[in-house]
Design a protein around this motif. Structure first.
Motif, PDB file in Angstrom:
ATOM      1  N   ARG A 113      35.865  45.865  36.959  1.00  0.00           N
ATOM      2  CA  ARG A 113      36.927  45.132  36.266  1.00  0.00           C
ATOM      3  C   ARG A 113      38.173  45.026  37.140  1.00  0.00           C
ATOM      4  NH1 ARG A 113      40.351  43.186  33.038  1.00  0.00           N
ATOM      5  NH2 ARG A 113      42.320  44.174  32.456  1.00  0.00           N
ATOM      6  N   LEU A 114      38.538  46.122  37.809  1.00  0.00           N
ATOM      7  CA  LEU A 114      39.726  46.098  38.657  1.00  0.00           C
ATOM      8  C   LEU A 114      39.548  45.137  39.826  1.00  0.00           C
ATOM      9  CD1 LEU A 114      40.778  49.865  38.789  1.00  0.00           C
ATOM     10  CD2 LEU A 114      41.623  48.052  37.294  1.00  0.00           C
ATOM     11  N   VAL A 115      38.338  45.048  40.355  1.00  0.00           N
ATOM     12  CA  VAL A 115      38.077  44.088  41.437  1.00  0.00           C
ATOM     13  C   VAL A 115      38.266  42.665  40.913  1.00  0.00           C
ATOM     14  CG1 VAL A 115      36.324  43.152  42.987  1.00  0.00           C
ATOM     15  CG2 VAL A 115      36.549  45.624  42.710  1.00  0.00           C
ATOM     16  N   GLU A 116      37.683  42.358  39.752  1.00  0.00           N
ATOM     17  CA  GLU A 116      37.847  41.028  39.171  1.00  0.00           C
ATOM     18  C   GLU A 116      39.316  40.714  38.924  1.00  0.00           C
ATOM     19  OE1 GLU A 116      33.690  40.356  36.684  1.00  0.00           O
ATOM     20  OE2 GLU A 116      35.444  41.150  35.633  1.00  0.00           O
ATOM     21  N   LEU A 117      40.052  41.695  38.432  1.00  0.00           N
ATOM     22  CA  LEU A 117      41.469  41.506  38.128  1.00  0.00           C
ATOM     23  C   LEU A 117      42.268  41.288  39.412  1.00  0.00           C
ATOM     24  CD1 LEU A 117      43.198  41.448  35.596  1.00  0.00           C
ATOM     25  CD2 LEU A 117      43.541  43.907  35.823  1.00  0.00           C
ATOM     26  N   SER A 118      41.956  42.058  40.441  1.00  0.00           N
ATOM     27  CA  SER A 118      42.660  41.930  41.709  1.00  0.00           C
ATOM     28  C   SER A 118      42.365  40.589  42.375  1.00  0.00           C
ATOM     29  CB  SER A 118      42.275  43.087  42.634  1.00  0.00           C
ATOM     30  OG  SER A 118      42.899  42.988  43.882  1.00  0.00           O
ATOM     31  N   LEU A 119      41.097  40.181  42.374  1.00  0.00           N
ATOM     32  CA  LEU A 119      40.735  38.898  42.978  1.00  0.00           C
ATOM     33  C   LEU A 119      41.393  37.736  42.255  1.00  0.00           C
ATOM     34  CD1 LEU A 119      36.927  39.429  43.692  1.00  0.00           C
ATOM     35  CD2 LEU A 119      38.746  39.212  45.397  1.00  0.00           C
ATOM     36  N   ALA A 120      41.489  37.844  40.929  1.00  0.00           N
ATOM     37  CA  ALA A 120      42.086  36.765  40.143  1.00  0.00           C
ATOM     38  C   ALA A 120      43.593  36.674  40.340  1.00  0.00           C
ATOM     39  CB  ALA A 120      41.762  36.960  38.666  1.00  0.00           C
ATOM     40  N   ASN A 121      44.186  37.720  40.924  1.00  0.00           N
ATOM     41  CA  ASN A 121      45.644  37.761  41.084  1.00  0.00           C
ATOM     42  C   ASN A 121      46.044  37.940  42.548  1.00  0.00           C
ATOM     43  OD1 ASN A 121      46.996  37.945  38.172  1.00  0.00           O
ATOM     44  ND2 ASN A 121      45.060  39.076  38.115  1.00  0.00           N
ATOM     45  N   HIS A 122      45.238  37.343  43.445  1.00  0.00           N
ATOM     46  CA  HIS A 122      45.579  37.295  44.861  1.00  0.00           C
ATOM     47  C   HIS A 122      45.812  38.678  45.460  1.00  0.00           C
ATOM     48  CE1 HIS A 122      45.968  33.009  44.061  1.00  0.00           C
ATOM     49  NE2 HIS A 122      46.872  33.284  43.129  1.00  0.00           N
ATOM     50  N   PHE A 123      44.853  39.570  45.222  1.00  0.00           N
ATOM     51  CA  PHE A 123      44.828  40.901  45.820  1.00  0.00           C
ATOM     52  C   PHE A 123      45.961  41.801  45.316  1.00  0.00           C
ATOM     53  CE2 PHE A 123      41.975  38.633  48.422  1.00  0.00           C
ATOM     54  CZ  PHE A 123      41.136  39.536  49.063  1.00  0.00           C
ATOM     55  N   GLN A 124      46.504  41.510  44.152  1.00  0.00           N
ATOM     56  CA  GLN A 124      47.432  42.463  43.539  1.00  0.00           C
ATOM     57  C   GLN A 124      46.626  43.577  42.877  1.00  0.00           C
ATOM     58  OE1 GLN A 124      50.889  40.934  41.291  1.00  0.00           O
ATOM     59  NE2 GLN A 124      50.112  38.880  41.746  1.00  0.00           N
ATOM     60  N   TYR A 125      47.257  44.737  42.757  1.00  0.00           N
ATOM     61  CA  TYR A 125      46.576  45.870  42.127  1.00  0.00           C
ATOM     62  C   TYR A 125      47.226  46.153  40.784  1.00  0.00           C
ATOM     63  CZ  TYR A 125      44.232  50.384  41.653  1.00  0.00           C
ATOM     64  OH  TYR A 125      43.452  51.428  41.208  1.00  0.00           O
ATOM     65  N   PRO A 126      46.446  46.258  39.716  1.00  0.00           N
ATOM     66  CA  PRO A 126      47.018  46.501  38.386  1.00  0.00           C
ATOM     67  C   PRO A 126      47.259  47.990  38.143  1.00  0.00           C
ATOM     68  CG  PRO A 126      44.651  46.194  38.208  1.00  0.00           C
ATOM     69  CD  PRO A 126      44.983  46.058  39.664  1.00  0.00           C
ATOM     70  N   TRP A 127      48.503  48.382  38.076  1.00  0.00           N
ATOM     71  CA  TRP A 127      48.812  49.786  37.794  1.00  0.00           C
ATOM     72  C   TRP A 127      48.882  50.060  36.291  1.00  0.00           C
ATOM     73  CZ3 TRP A 127      48.239  53.218  41.432  1.00  0.00           C
ATOM     74  CH2 TRP A 127      48.360  52.828  42.769  1.00  0.00           C
ATOM     75  N   PHE A 128      48.803  48.987  35.512  1.00  0.00           N
ATOM     76  CA  PHE A 128      48.789  49.130  34.053  1.00  0.00           C
ATOM     77  C   PHE A 128      47.729  48.192  33.501  1.00  0.00           C
ATOM     78  CE2 PHE A 128      50.181  47.264  29.970  1.00  0.00           C
ATOM     79  CZ  PHE A 128      50.113  48.391  29.167  1.00  0.00           C
ATOM     80  N   ASP A 129      46.975  48.665  32.493  1.00  0.00           N
ATOM     81  CA  ASP A 129      45.924  47.838  31.909  1.00  0.00           C
ATOM     82  C   ASP A 129      45.959  47.957  30.387  1.00  0.00           C
ATOM     83  OD1 ASP A 129      43.737  46.310  31.360  1.00  0.00           O
ATOM     84  OD2 ASP A 129      42.261  47.670  32.216  1.00  0.00           O
ATOM     85  N   PRO A 130      46.248  46.853  29.672  1.00  0.00           N
ATOM     86  CA  PRO A 130      46.253  46.895  28.210  1.00  0.00           C
ATOM     87  C   PRO A 130      44.864  46.697  27.603  1.00  0.00           C
ATOM     88  CG  PRO A 130      46.951  44.738  28.944  1.00  0.00           C
ATOM     89  CD  PRO A 130      46.708  45.550  30.200  1.00  0.00           C
ATOM     90  N   MET A 131      43.841  46.487  28.451  1.00  0.00           N
ATOM     91  CA  MET A 131      42.500  46.211  27.933  1.00  0.00           C
ATOM     92  C   MET A 131      41.707  47.488  27.656  1.00  0.00           C
ATOM     93  SD  MET A 131      41.867  43.025  27.348  1.00  0.00           S
ATOM     94  CE  MET A 131      40.095  43.082  27.220  1.00  0.00           C
ATOM     95  N   THR A 132      42.376  48.600  27.510  1.00  0.00           N
ATOM     96  CA  THR A 132      41.721  49.851  27.126  1.00  0.00           C
ATOM     97  C   THR A 132      42.750  50.755  26.455  1.00  0.00           C
ATOM     98  OG1 THR A 132      40.271  51.635  27.920  1.00  0.00           O
ATOM     99  CG2 THR A 132      42.131  51.036  29.333  1.00  0.00           C
ATOM    100  N   ASN A 133      42.259  51.785  25.751  1.00  0.00           N
ATOM    101  CA  ASN A 133      43.130  52.749  25.078  1.00  0.00           C
ATOM    102  C   ASN A 133      44.086  52.066  24.117  1.00  0.00           C
ATOM    103  OD1 ASN A 133      44.152  55.346  24.537  1.00  0.00           O
ATOM    104  ND2 ASN A 133      45.733  55.162  26.107  1.00  0.00           N
ATOM    105  N   PHE A 134      43.551  51.168  23.293  1.00  0.00           N
ATOM    106  CA  PHE A 134      44.370  50.484  22.289  1.00  0.00           C
ATOM    107  C   PHE A 134      44.862  51.497  21.246  1.00  0.00           C
ATOM    108  CE2 PHE A 134      45.050  47.817  18.529  1.00  0.00           C
ATOM    109  CZ  PHE A 134      45.733  46.751  19.084  1.00  0.00           C
ATOM    110  N   PRO A 135      46.113  51.398  20.802  1.00  0.00           N
ATOM    111  CA  PRO A 135      47.114  50.358  21.050  1.00  0.00           C
ATOM    112  C   PRO A 135      48.176  50.763  22.067  1.00  0.00           C
ATOM    113  CG  PRO A 135      47.711  51.584  19.100  1.00  0.00           C
ATOM    114  CD  PRO A 135      46.489  52.260  19.651  1.00  0.00           C
ATOM    115  N   ILE A 136      47.794  51.534  23.080  1.00  0.00           N
ATOM    116  CA  ILE A 136      48.775  52.018  24.050  1.00  0.00           C
ATOM    117  C   ILE A 136      48.597  51.342  25.406  1.00  0.00           C
ATOM    118  CG2 ILE A 136      49.641  54.061  25.266  1.00  0.00           C
ATOM    119  CD1 ILE A 136      48.626  55.735  22.893  1.00  0.00           C
ATOM    120  N   GLY A 137      47.345  51.148  25.816  1.00  0.00           N
ATOM    121  CA  GLY A 137      47.086  50.730  27.181  1.00  0.00           C
ATOM    122  C   GLY A 137      47.029  51.954  28.079  1.00  0.00           C
ATOM    123  N   THR A 138      46.759  51.739  29.342  1.00  0.00           N
ATOM    124  CA  THR A 138      46.642  52.881  30.247  1.00  0.00           C
ATOM    125  C   THR A 138      47.248  52.578  31.608  1.00  0.00           C
ATOM    126  OG1 THR A 138      45.081  54.533  31.101  1.00  0.00           O
ATOM    127  CG2 THR A 138      44.391  52.252  31.267  1.00  0.00           C
TER     128      THR A 138
END
Length: 863
Positions: free
Chosen positions: A52-77
């Protein structure tokens, strides 16, 4: 001579062969997958989140997501590991032109086998640092076949960062070893840079290697700890031998200054000082290591002409004083120090429920490393022997490295991947040493000719082993003039070590081949199908799967909701269904009053509903593993004190073939059937009466001296009859003997199970796990949490249903305070494939009800 002339080609060829063997073993699943969907080849936990992180990074021009709301609802991680593995995978996808999900998976699944293959090549140089090219080849060869999590985590299908950790930590250790080797016998003058230029350059290389490992995972701090322990030990040895420790001061200062500067540029990604994240705590740790090295150096200089025991006693005193001052003056740092040590080297009850955090057992150790454990022990003895004879700081480093990693692995089995290279290295050291010692005797045994020895080597041998040299001379004088006989005890040791090395290589190779061919990482098809259905047939959450969000400004939209399941399945829910789990394999959303453990162990529906309301949950997913094999884990997370004791009991019963032997059986207590996981998965939320159960008589361990209660009699009978019989038995039972009512079947409760009024089954997977009179139990089930339509009435209401798998069952509910709250609609507007085949019917009457979908969702009254 031919061998010597072509040695470089031989070395390159053999190391290349070892690399190919390592790759072949790890790519067996790919080579045998045929037309299998590549997503099915991906393991079900961490690899899916890394993808998932690879897909997210590729979709955002090699940015790295330090926060992800797609898990640990309703807080995110917050993401606590570094971007290096993800960026390497991004680069691989770019080179391969991977755009679609199958293409991205295909490129990423090759990354970790290549990490392992690179480690195999690197281990040649590590081994060579402890002997010569032969030690290097042995270390490389053993690394290619060594088992344990080093192999499992680099097997095709398990894309993750762990074998990258091994690669970069080994690179760091190699650089540090070169520092130690290069400075042996050298004299350093801190005022003259020319005397320590080489040390500085190697230290810069080591610092960069450390940073690479750190940018992959904060666990790299463990190797700073190894360096710190080694530094302390080596300073004591150096003081004892009268050697100055400038080389350690220079190396540690440069390496960890680079680590500090690099981390400051990289930025702190987490608040606080937790060393398992990218926090300022790392900077404090590195500065402390530099300061401690300087203190050790200046203490050694100050006490240079004092008695030898002054130095270690002074170090102990300074250590006690420092800890006391830290406790008083900086309690936060003291707590950080204690907590992080416990995190690496401690154990808690709940960690025994996490597979890779469990304590290492002797059986698991032998399965993973077999005869390599014996060779490692031999390698440790060899290094200690070598240092007794001569100063070899690199071998002291290896012993410290081995012992710390060994203890870490003993506490948490996941660290097998670090231990694998240590076992390969020390096994190579042991074998090389034994064969060097026995080579002359081997050659003499084979040819009958005593190998020639130079005058220098003879003197060295006599100097190293004067007693043995004198004994040989005496034996020669007493002989008849013929060549001396081989040293048979030495040959016996050579034979034993040679046999162990062959067994180590063959056993590990066979085991890895078996694992690689077993499909160990293949995804469960029931879960895969269920989550693909979930993603296609449930409302969108309003959170874009491919967007990187800023945690400072992000807020969940009103359309967002959570999926309640056990934490094992959280990453699958995110990656396959594009939905947001309440709990995940980071063990987030598990504990506390609103955690998944509290939900699934709840025995009261209102309590369970309050948890889902607090967590914003709309769907609940259960599976047979949560209901059986993983039940004890949920119970342990819920209450570490009693764990599964109130719900299940283990007993021994005599074997039918040999009454003197006992088998173990797990029987369910009445509270087990009242838990939410049981009521949902076993009974589809429907009211279920108690029918038959086991009447069991048993004796306590205090009577039988066995490890568990021993079943002395068991009989299947009606539940009420069993309860009466147990009560009568207990009135007159002998001391230590009891009777009780238990159940072996998950579908046969001991007491009546009330219906759940706010949960409807909307999907079940095809695989049947239990077939009984009360109904089939499928592998995976998905339920929707609804308000439920209200129907006024008394008695028992029922509705016939058919699932998406064609299974017919009846949902039944008893009224409470003159009211039914029913979760299923009867009309064609029901959007899910579990359908009513008739109206609601109050049993014993002719009254029926049709319930529209809107009433179920809005909680309106029908009559």
């Amino acid at each position: 001579m031919i061998l010597k002339n072509h040695r470089k080609l031989l070395i390159i060829g053999l190391v290349g062969f070892f690399v190919l063997v390592a790759l072949w073993l790890r790519l067996i699943p790919m080579l045998t997958m045929g037309h299998t969907d590549i997503l099915s080849m991906v393991a079900s936990d961490d690899p899916q989140y890394d993808l998932r992180l690879v897909e997210l990074s590729l979709a955002n021009h090699f940015q790295y997501p330090w926060f992800d709301p797609m898990t640990n609802f309703p807080i995110g991680t917050s993401i606590y590991w570094g971007p290096l593995t993800i960026f390497i995978a991004d680069f691989a996808c770019t080179i391969a032109g991977a755009v679609t999900r199958p293409e991205i998976i295909g490129a990423c699944l090759l990354v970790t086998p290549l990490f392992a293959a690179a480690t195999v090549a690197l281990m040649y140089f590590v081994g060579k640092a402890f002997g010569d090219w032969k030690t290097g080849l042995l270390a490389s060869g053993f690394t290619a076949v060594v088992s344990g999590t080093f192999f499992l985590y680099s097997l095709y299908g398990y894309f993750n960062h762990r074998d990258g950790e091994v690669l970069f930590s080994t690179l760091f250790c190699l650089a540090y070893l070169y520092i130690l080797i290069s400075e042996k016998g050298a004299t350093i003058n801190l005022a003259d840079f020319g005397t320590w230029r080489k040390t500085a350059l190697l230290s810069v290389f080591a610092g960069i290697a450390y940073l690479l490992g750190l940018f992959l995972m904060p666990t790299m701090i463990l190797f700073a700890f190894i360096v710190g322990v080694f530094t302390l030990v080596q300073f004591v040895f150096d003081f004892h031998r009268g050697r100055s420790g400038e080389y350690l001061l220079i190396a540690n200062s440069i390496i960890f200054a680079i680590a500090t500067i690099g981390l400051l540029i990289f930025g702190f990604k987490s608040p606080g000082m937790d060393l398992s994240t990218y926090s300022v705590g790392h900077v404090y740790a590195y500065l402390f290591l530099i300061g401690a090295t300087a203190l050790l150096y200046f203490l050694a200089r100050y006490l240079k002409n004092r008695k030898r025991y002054y130095y270690p006693i002074t170090i102990i005193g300074c250590g006690i004083l420092f800890v006391a001052l830290l406790f008083v003056a900086a309690p936060q740092l003291y707590t950080l120090f204690v907590n992080d040590l416990y995190q690496f080297f401690g154990q808690a009850s709940v960690t025994q429920t996490v597979m890779d955090a469990m304590a290492w057992t002797p059986g698991e150790a032998w399965t993973s490393f077999n005869y390599g454990l014996l060779l490692m022990a031999g390698g440790i003895l060899v290094t200690l022997y070598n240092n007794f004879r001569d100063e070899r700081p690199q071998e002291i480093f290896a012993v410290v490295w081995a012992l710390i990693i060994l203890f870490s692995t003993w506490q948490h089995v996941r660290y097998e991947y670090y231990l694998a290279v240590v076992i390969a290295l020390l096994s190579a050291v042991c074998i090389h040493f034994v064969f060097e010692k026995g080579w002359g005797d081997l050659r003499q045994l084979a040819t009958g000719i005593m190998p020639p020895a130079t005058a220098d080597s003879s003197k060295d041998a006599e100097k190293a082993e004067p007693h043995r040299g004198a004994a040989k001379k005496k034996k020669q004088r007493k002989g008849t003039g013929s060549s001396p006989k081989p040293d048979y005890p030495v040959l016996a040791v050579v034979a034993i070590v040679f046999g162990l090395s062959l067994l180590f290589a063959f056993t590990s190779l066979s085991y890895n081949y078996q694992i690689g061919s077993s499909g160990v990482n293949q995804m469960n098809p029931d879960w895969k199908g269920a989550l693909e259905w979930l993603g296609n047939n449930t409302p969108d959450t309003g959170v874009n799967y491919y967007t990187i969000y800023d945690p400072k400004t992000f807020q969940y939209p009103s359309t967002a909701y959570g999926i309640m399941s056990w934490w094992d399945y959280g990453h699958m829910i995110t990656y396959i269904a594009h939905r947001i789990p309440n709990a995940n394999p980071f063990q987030q959303g598990v504990t506390g009053p609103n955690g998944s453990a509290a939900y699934f162990m709840s025995t009261d529906e209102n309590t369970a509903n309050a948890i889902l309301d607090a967590d914003g949950t709309r769907y609940v997913i259960t599976d047979i593993e949560m209901d059986t094999g993983k039940f004890w884990a949920m119970a342990t997370w819920y209450n570490t004190t009693v764990a599964g004791t109130p719900y299940q009991t283990n007993m021994l019963y005599p074997s039918q073939t040999d009454p003197s032997q006992y088998n173990t059986v797990t029987l369910n207590e009445e509270p087990y059937y009242q838990t939410m996981v049981s009521r949902l998965h076993n009974f589809d939320g429907s009211m279920t009466p108690a029918t038959s159960a086991f009447y069991v008589e048993y004796a306590d361990p205090t009577v039988t001296q066995a490890s568990l209660p021993v079943m002395t009699d068991a009989e299947v009978m009606n539940v009420s009859d069993a309860a009466t019989k147990a009560e009568q038995y207990n009135l007159n039972a002998q001391a230590g003997h009891h009777a009780t009512v238990l159940s072996l079947s998950i579908t046969q409760p001991i007491d009546n199970i009330p219906a759940l009024r706010h949960y409807r089954l909307i999907y079940e997977s095809p695989t049947n796990t239990v077939k009984s009179d009360t109904g089939d139990v499928k592998y995976v089930k998905i339920f929707e949490y609804v308000k439920g339509a209200q129907i006024k009435g008394d008695g028992i209401i029922d509705i016939p249903l058919v699932t998406n798998q064609g299974r017919n069952f009846t949902y039944r509910q008893e009224s409470i305070n003159g009211e039914f709250i029913v979760p299923y609609s009867t009309g064609s507007d029901n959007p899910y494939p579990v359908k009513a085949t008739g109206p609601y019917h109050i049993e014993g009457t002719s009254t029926t009800f049709e319930v529209p979908e809107s009433a179920v969702m809005q909680g309106t009254t029908i009559n």
